[in-house]
Design a protein around this motif. Structure first.
Motif, PDB file in Angstrom:
ATOM      1  N   UNK A 122       0.550  -0.888  -0.037  1.00  0.00           N
ATOM      2  CA  UNK A 122       0.252  -0.319   0.048  1.00  0.00           C
ATOM      3  C   UNK A 122       0.638   1.297  -0.148  1.00  0.00           C
ATOM      4  N   UNK A 123       1.476   1.227   0.079  1.00  0.00           N
ATOM      5  CA  UNK A 123       2.744   2.500   0.734  1.00  0.00           C
ATOM      6  C   UNK A 123       4.113   2.260  -0.243  1.00  0.00           C
TER       7      UNK A 123
ATOM      8  N   UNK B  51       9.254   6.007   1.682  1.00  0.00           N
ATOM      9  CA  UNK B  51      10.792   4.502   1.419  1.00  0.00           C
ATOM     10  C   UNK B  51      11.477   5.185   0.858  1.00  0.00           C
ATOM     11  N   UNK B  52      11.832   6.311  -0.046  1.00  0.00           N
ATOM     12  CA  UNK B  52      12.598   6.921  -0.851  1.00  0.00           C
ATOM     13  C   UNK B  52      13.567   7.246   0.282  1.00  0.00           C
ATOM     14  N   UNK B  53      13.232   8.682   1.287  1.00  0.00           N
ATOM     15  CA  UNK B  53      13.868   8.640   2.309  1.00  0.00           C
ATOM     16  C   UNK B  53      14.642   7.375   2.946  1.00  0.00           C
TER      17      UNK B  53
ATOM     18  N   UNK C 153      -3.725   3.314  -2.551  1.00  0.00           N
ATOM     19  CA  UNK C 153      -3.269   4.490  -1.816  1.00  0.00           C
ATOM     20  C   UNK C 153      -2.792   5.532  -3.121  1.00  0.00           C
ATOM     21  N   UNK C 154      -1.943   4.900  -4.067  1.00  0.00           N
ATOM     22  CA  UNK C 154      -1.164   5.916  -4.841  1.00  0.00           C
ATOM     23  C   UNK C 154      -0.217   6.742  -3.859  1.00  0.00           C
ATOM     24  N   UNK C 155       0.755   6.580  -3.102  1.00  0.00           N
ATOM     25  CA  UNK C 155       1.518   6.884  -2.488  1.00  0.00           C
ATOM     26  C   UNK C 155       2.494   7.372  -2.866  1.00  0.00           C
ATOM     27  N   UNK C 156       3.546   6.385  -4.073  1.00  0.00           N
ATOM     28  CA  UNK C 156       4.073   6.309  -4.705  1.00  0.00           C
ATOM     29  C   UNK C 156       4.224   8.023  -5.591  1.00  0.00           C
TER      30      UNK C 156
ATOM     31  N   UNK D 135      -2.163  10.591   9.983  1.00  0.00           N
ATOM     32  CA  UNK D 135      -1.032  10.235   8.683  1.00  0.00           C
ATOM     33  C   UNK D 135       0.164  10.244   9.504  1.00  0.00           C
ATOM     34  N   UNK D 136       0.463  10.056   7.992  1.00  0.00           N
ATOM     35  CA  UNK D 136       2.537   9.552   8.514  1.00  0.00           C
ATOM     36  C   UNK D 136       2.795  11.710   8.158  1.00  0.00           C
TER      37      UNK D 136
END
Ligand code: SAM
Length: 284
Positions: A8-9, A15-17, A58-61, A235-236
């Motif tokens: 989902x994430x 993730x990038x960090x 979620x399209x969080x990317x 949220x985060x």
């Protein structure tokens, strides 16, 4: 019960960090020819299809890897991370696949290095195993991460890295994570240890970082990248990474990388970006 699914994430700003810092640490550790062992305590599935229903839900990317992978003027130190993402995807510039930490480690290490990957969730463990089957450099386990220090550390190769990246679904996971890290550090004191944590309005990560700083470690570097003000209730808000035994002078490289990432990931400047020694290395 395990309910968290990283799919989902995958590829979000956290993730990038996390993976950009992991790539920088791996680049520093592979500068010497001596073999390296990478232990990934919470490995996930290893590789993510961003067009999968899980990721699309979620399209969080879109607020993560999508913002950085073709942004102009990245620092040189970020090249291995960005080139790895390009190598995984089609040359026409469509972003489809995103590497989880096991793939980052596999693509940025060498023949002489070894990966020990662990994932407890049966579905993600199955995908992880399939993704890495036939690779003689990789061992895949399905254990509760809390057992790992006792069961697997130190590995035969004594130079290396431990990545600790739990889901923090329950409050007690902060304490369990602290115990896991301190035990891993006790058994394998020379390893670089990277622990990821979420920054939420409740601020529970502070106890984890404080516990590490007071845990008898020789040095502790803390990187926090927030895309929202600290008290934002839902949220985060941010992504944190604490690093024990940071390779020499890597803090300068990480500062450049983080400044560029922050400008891409929080273009409105609503959050903050900090990199500080909570326990400075002796001699500095
Ligand atoms: N490190 C991965 C990456 O960067 O691609 C993402 C890991 S994800 C944040 C956390 C993972 O830990 C999930 O896949 C979850 O199933 C797994 N997990 C949860 N509890 C665990 C436990 N007690 N032991 C091992 N793995 C666990």
């Amino acid at each position: 019960m395990l309910s968290y699914r990283h799919g989902f994430h995958a590829g979000n700003f956290a993730d990038v960090h996390k993976h950009a810092l992991l790539a920088c640490v791996l680049a520093a550790l592979t500068r010497k020819d001596k073999p390296l062992a990478v232990v990934d305590t919470h490995a996930g599935a290893g590789l993510y299809d961003l067009h999968d229903p899980l990721a699309l839900k979620t399209a969080e990317y879109r607020d993560g890897v999508m913002r950085v992978w073709s942004a102009p003027n990245p620092p040189e130190a970020l090249s291995p991370y960005l080139e790895m993402i390009r190598a995984l995807n089609a040359a026409d510039g469509t972003l489809t696949l995103y590497p989880g930490s096991p793939t980052v480690s596999r693509m940025l290490t060498r023949d002489q290095d070894r990966l020990i990957l662990n994932e407890l969730h049966p579905a993600d463990h199955g995908v992880l195993r399939a993704n890495f089957s036939g690779d003689p450099r990789v061992a895949v386990h399905q254990r509760d991460a809390r057992e790992l220090p006792k069961a697997l550390l130190p590995p035969v190769i004594r130079r290396g890295l431990v990545l600790v990246d739990p889901p923090y679904e329950r409050d007690r996971e902060y304490r369990e994570t602290l115990d896991l890290i301190l035990e891993a550090h006790r058994r394998w004191p020379t390893a670089v240890v990277m622990v990821w944590y979420p920054i939420l309005s409740a601020g529970r990560h502070r106890g984890l970082v404080q516990g590490l700083a007071r845990g008898g470690v020789k040095d502790l570097l803390v990187s926090e990248l927030c895309i929202a003000p600290p008290q934002t209730p839902m949220g985060l808000n941010g992504s944190g990474m604490a690093i024990l035994n940071t390779p020499w002078q890597l803090d300068r490289t990480l500062a450049d990388v983080q400044a560029w990432l922050y400008a891409c990931l929080d273009p409105q400047g609503q959050g903050s970006s900090t990199l500080e020694w909570r326990v400075p290395p002796q001699g500095d």
